[in-house]
Design a protein around this motif. Structure first.
Motif, PDB file in Angstrom:
ATOM      1  N   MET A 134      14.936  -8.897  -6.410  1.00 22.19           N
ATOM      2  CA  MET A 134      13.682  -9.252  -7.076  1.00 22.19           C
ATOM      3  C   MET A 134      12.707  -9.832  -6.054  1.00 22.19           C
ATOM      4  O   MET A 134      13.080 -10.709  -5.270  1.00 22.19           O
ATOM      5  N   THR A 135      11.474  -9.351  -6.052  1.00 22.52           N
ATOM      6  CA  THR A 135      10.477  -9.826  -5.103  1.00 22.52           C
ATOM      7  C   THR A 135       9.215 -10.298  -5.823  1.00 22.52           C
ATOM      8  O   THR A 135       8.951  -9.925  -6.974  1.00 22.52           O
ATOM      9  N   ILE A 136       8.431 -11.115  -5.097  1.00 20.39           N
ATOM     10  CA  ILE A 136       7.156 -11.570  -5.645  1.00 20.39           C
ATOM     11  C   ILE A 136       6.244 -10.377  -5.899  1.00 20.39           C
ATOM     12  O   ILE A 136       5.523 -10.323  -6.913  1.00 20.39           O
ATOM     13  N   THR A 137       6.269  -9.408  -5.007  1.00 18.70           N
ATOM     14  CA  THR A 137       5.437  -8.217  -5.163  1.00 18.70           C
ATOM     15  C   THR A 137       5.763  -7.480  -6.455  1.00 18.70           C
ATOM     16  O   THR A 137       4.874  -7.047  -7.194  1.00 18.70           O
ATOM     17  N   GLN A 138       7.059  -7.331  -6.742  1.00 16.60           N
ATOM     18  CA  GLN A 138       7.458  -6.670  -7.987  1.00 16.60           C
ATOM     19  C   GLN A 138       6.925  -7.419  -9.204  1.00 16.60           C
ATOM     20  O   GLN A 138       6.441  -6.809 -10.175  1.00 16.60           O
ATOM     21  N   LEU A 139       6.998  -8.740  -9.165  1.00 20.22           N
ATOM     22  CA  LEU A 139       6.503  -9.536 -10.288  1.00 20.22           C
ATOM     23  C   LEU A 139       4.988  -9.390 -10.451  1.00 20.22           C
ATOM     24  O   LEU A 139       4.472  -9.349 -11.565  1.00 20.22           O
ATOM     25  N   LYS A 140       4.271  -9.313  -9.328  1.00 17.62           N
ATOM     26  CA  LYS A 140       2.828  -9.106  -9.394  1.00 17.62           C
ATOM     27  C   LYS A 140       2.499  -7.756 -10.029  1.00 17.62           C
ATOM     28  O   LYS A 140       1.553  -7.637 -10.807  1.00 17.62           O
ATOM     29  N   TYR A 141       3.290  -6.729  -9.698  1.00 18.33           N
ATOM     30  CA  TYR A 141       3.074  -5.409 -10.303  1.00 18.33           C
ATOM     31  C   TYR A 141       3.328  -5.459 -11.812  1.00 18.33           C
ATOM     32  O   TYR A 141       2.594  -4.850 -12.598  1.00 18.33           O
ATOM     33  N   VAL A 142       4.361  -6.181 -12.209  1.00 19.08           N
ATOM     34  CA  VAL A 142       4.672  -6.325 -13.635  1.00 19.08           C
ATOM     35  C   VAL A 142       3.506  -6.997 -14.362  1.00 19.08           C
ATOM     36  O   VAL A 142       3.094  -6.557 -15.445  1.00 19.08           O
ATOM     37  N   LEU A 143       2.962  -8.053 -13.765  1.00 17.72           N
ATOM     38  CA  LEU A 143       1.843  -8.764 -14.387  1.00 17.72           C
ATOM     39  C   LEU A 143       0.617  -7.857 -14.502  1.00 17.72           C
ATOM     40  O   LEU A 143      -0.117  -7.919 -15.491  1.00 17.72           O
ATOM     41  N   SER A 144       0.412  -7.027 -13.499  1.00 19.50           N
ATOM     42  CA  SER A 144      -0.737  -6.127 -13.526  1.00 19.50           C
ATOM     43  C   SER A 144      -0.606  -5.091 -14.639  1.00 19.50           C
ATOM     44  O   SER A 144      -1.559  -4.834 -15.379  1.00 19.50           O
TER      45      SER A 144
ATOM     46  N   ASN B  95      -1.447  -0.009 -18.461  1.00 18.69           N
ATOM     47  CA  ASN B  95      -1.546   1.336 -17.908  1.00 18.69           C
ATOM     48  C   ASN B  95      -1.099   1.287 -16.450  1.00 18.69           C
ATOM     49  O   ASN B  95      -1.638   0.491 -15.673  1.00 18.69           O
ATOM     50  N   PHE B  96      -0.146   2.136 -16.077  1.00 16.85           N
ATOM     51  CA  PHE B  96       0.401   2.106 -14.723  1.00 16.85           C
ATOM     52  C   PHE B  96      -0.641   2.528 -13.685  1.00 16.85           C
ATOM     53  O   PHE B  96      -0.716   1.934 -12.601  1.00 16.85           O
ATOM     54  N   THR B  97      -1.435   3.525 -14.002  1.00 20.44           N
ATOM     55  CA  THR B  97      -2.431   4.011 -13.046  1.00 20.44           C
ATOM     56  C   THR B  97      -3.503   2.963 -12.768  1.00 20.44           C
ATOM     57  O   THR B  97      -3.852   2.690 -11.616  1.00 20.44           O
ATOM     58  N   VAL B  98      -4.024   2.358 -13.828  1.00 21.55           N
ATOM     59  CA  VAL B  98      -5.057   1.326 -13.672  1.00 21.55           C
ATOM     60  C   VAL B  98      -4.487   0.100 -12.957  1.00 21.55           C
ATOM     61  O   VAL B  98      -5.136  -0.486 -12.091  1.00 21.55           O
ATOM     62  N   ALA B  99      -3.259  -0.274 -13.311  1.00 15.99           N
ATOM     63  CA  ALA B  99      -2.617  -1.421 -12.654  1.00 15.99           C
ATOM     64  C   ALA B  99      -2.440  -1.165 -11.163  1.00 15.99           C
ATOM     65  O   ALA B  99      -2.633  -2.069 -10.337  1.00 15.99           O
ATOM     66  N   ALA B 100      -2.078   0.068 -10.800  1.00 13.06           N
ATOM     67  CA  ALA B 100      -1.908   0.421  -9.390  1.00 13.06           C
ATOM     68  C   ALA B 100      -3.231   0.307  -8.637  1.00 13.06           C
ATOM     69  O   ALA B 100      -3.282  -0.199  -7.503  1.00 13.06           O
TER      70      ALA B 100
ATOM     71  N   THR C  87      -0.433   2.947  -4.563  1.00 15.72           N
ATOM     72  CA  THR C  87      -0.390   4.186  -5.338  1.00 15.72           C
ATOM     73  C   THR C  87       0.407   3.969  -6.610  1.00 15.72           C
ATOM     74  O   THR C  87       1.263   3.078  -6.683  1.00 15.72           O
ATOM     75  N   GLN C  88       0.124   4.796  -7.610  1.00 10.81           N
ATOM     76  CA  GLN C  88       0.843   4.669  -8.878  1.00 10.81           C
ATOM     77  C   GLN C  88       2.347   4.894  -8.723  1.00 10.81           C
ATOM     78  O   GLN C  88       3.150   4.145  -9.299  1.00 10.81           O
ATOM     79  N   PRO C  89       2.807   5.913  -7.928  1.00  8.31           N
ATOM     80  CA  PRO C  89       4.258   6.095  -7.744  1.00  8.31           C
ATOM     81  C   PRO C  89       4.932   4.873  -7.111  1.00  8.31           C
ATOM     82  O   PRO C  89       6.048   4.521  -7.487  1.00  8.31           O
ATOM     83  N   THR C  90       4.228   4.219  -6.164  1.00  7.96           N
ATOM     84  CA  THR C  90       4.805   3.029  -5.519  1.00  7.96           C
ATOM     85  C   THR C  90       4.995   1.909  -6.526  1.00  7.96           C
ATOM     86  O   THR C  90       6.056   1.268  -6.586  1.00  7.96           O
ATOM     87  N   LEU C  91       3.963   1.659  -7.318  1.00 13.63           N
ATOM     88  CA  LEU C  91       4.049   0.596  -8.320  1.00 13.63           C
ATOM     89  C   LEU C  91       5.139   0.911  -9.343  1.00 13.63           C
ATOM     90  O   LEU C  91       5.957   0.034  -9.681  1.00 13.63           O
ATOM     91  N   SER C  92       5.169   2.132  -9.835  1.00 13.01           N
ATOM     92  CA  SER C  92       6.171   2.523 -10.839  1.00 13.01           C
ATOM     93  C   SER C  92       7.582   2.388 -10.292  1.00 13.01           C
ATOM     94  O   SER C  92       8.494   1.926 -10.989  1.00 13.01           O
ATOM     95  N   MET C  93       7.761   2.796  -9.036  1.00 10.74           N
ATOM     96  CA  MET C  93       9.090   2.735  -8.432  1.00 10.74           C
ATOM     97  C   MET C  93       9.574   1.289  -8.308  1.00 10.74           C
ATOM     98  O   MET C  93      10.741   0.988  -8.582  1.00 10.74           O
TER      99      MET C  93
END
Length: 314
Positions: free
Chosen positions: A1-11, A17-22, A28-34
């Motif tokens: 678990m990383t801080i970056t992952q948590l920031k993506y979850v909050l976004s 929406n995954f695309t808008v959050a990215a 990129t959207q694939p990076t955030l989703s992954m």
């Protein structure tokens, strides 16, 4: 678990929406989703219900998001501690200002602040009070300047100054010949008001004995500009009320329309506000010190009657 992952979850939780959050996370959207998928696999749960449109949080996802906000805030606090220890005042600082304050206050302190703190990237946004509260709580701005008190437990308020209301009264108005005016003399039906969403409008409504707006003017006004109200008032379409600092820019000819209130005059409390988590305090202190230094020469009112910026019903 990383801080970056948590920031993506909050976004994703915010934009649903995954695309808008990215896009807002600058990846990129694939990076955030992954990264979110990796976190879900690690925890062996599903944070988002992807079959819903827009995307929704699962029940456990809601709890994770609440905790993620705490973790991300605390991680930001570590950087704050380092900056304070080094005496460093710099970096990005997002400031919201309500529309009825920005035109008069911002020119007074902006040059001084940027000159004194050249390492600060100040990002200023004009926002309504409602937008400011939401963005402070969500962490999208660091501080704001607004009329207070706001009666919100999540927000801290530090008064900067008290700004009296001043009447602008056309020559054909019943109060024009008065040297001073009182709150008891105000009638909602002949006051030109700002459009909904401006807390100064709510303060004016709270100031009047009769809160009911009975439109007898023959027209309906939707304006966010004091300049528009001044021009209409001078045409004899009604009186209006202005914040004191705004009257300083009125030309000498038009100052004959201005009328002060009897003491203590009604006024608004203008404060520097921020979330109770108190992130970026070194920048907040620098901003307050700068504003304190310039405002005292322009406004020195203390014996005033504070009018709430929140519309109240009677």
């Amino acid at each position: 678990m990383t801080i970056t992952q948590l920031k993506y979850v909050l976004s994703v939780a915010e934009y649903q929406n995954f695309t808008v959050a990215a896009e807002h996370s600058f990846v990129t959207q694939p990076t955030l989703s992954m990264q979110i998928q990796k976190l879900e696999d690690e925890l062996d749960i599903q944070i988002f219900n992807r079959s819903k449109k827009p995307i929704e949080l699962t029940e456990v996802g809601k709890k994770i998001v609440e905790q993620a906000k705490v973790v991300v805030d605390e991680s930001n606090r570590i950087l704050d501690i380092v900056h304070q220890q080094k005496g460093y005042i710099g970096g990005e600082f997002k400031l919201g200002i309500i529309p009825t304050i920005m035109p008069t206050l911002l020119p007074m302190f902006l040059h001084n602040f940027t000159k004194k703190y050249p390492k600060v990237k100040l990002i200023i946004e004009e926002l309504t009070t409602e937008e400011i509260i939401r963005k402070l709580i969500d962490g999208h701005i660091d501080a704001a300047i607004a009329a207070t008190p706001l009666e919100n437990e999540a927000i801290k308020e530090r008064p900067l100054y008290y700004e009296p209301f001043v009447g602008l009264i056309p020559q054909n108005h019943r109060l024009f010949n008065n040297k001073y005016i009182t709150s008891d003399e105000l009638e909602m039906e002949d006051i030109l008001l700002l459009e909904d969403g401006h807390c100064f409008k709510d303060s004016v409504i709270n100031l009047c004995r009769n809160h009911k707006i009975d439109n007898k003017k023959g027209f309906q006004l939707e304006s966010g500009s004091f300049d528009t109200l001044i021009k209409l008032s001078k045409e004899g379409l009604g009186m209006t009320l202005l914040p004191y600092l705004h009257t300083l820019d009125i030309n000498e000819t038009d100052k004959r329309y201005l009328r002060e209130f009897t003491n203590p005059p009604p006024a608004r409390e203008v404060s520097l506000i921020y979330h109770k988590s108190q992130l970026k305090m070194q920048l907040i202190e620098a901003l307050k010190k700068t504003i304190d230094g310039v405002i005292k020469g322009a406004i020195a009112f203390s014996d005033v009657k504070i009018v709430s910026p929140l519309q109240k019903t009677k």
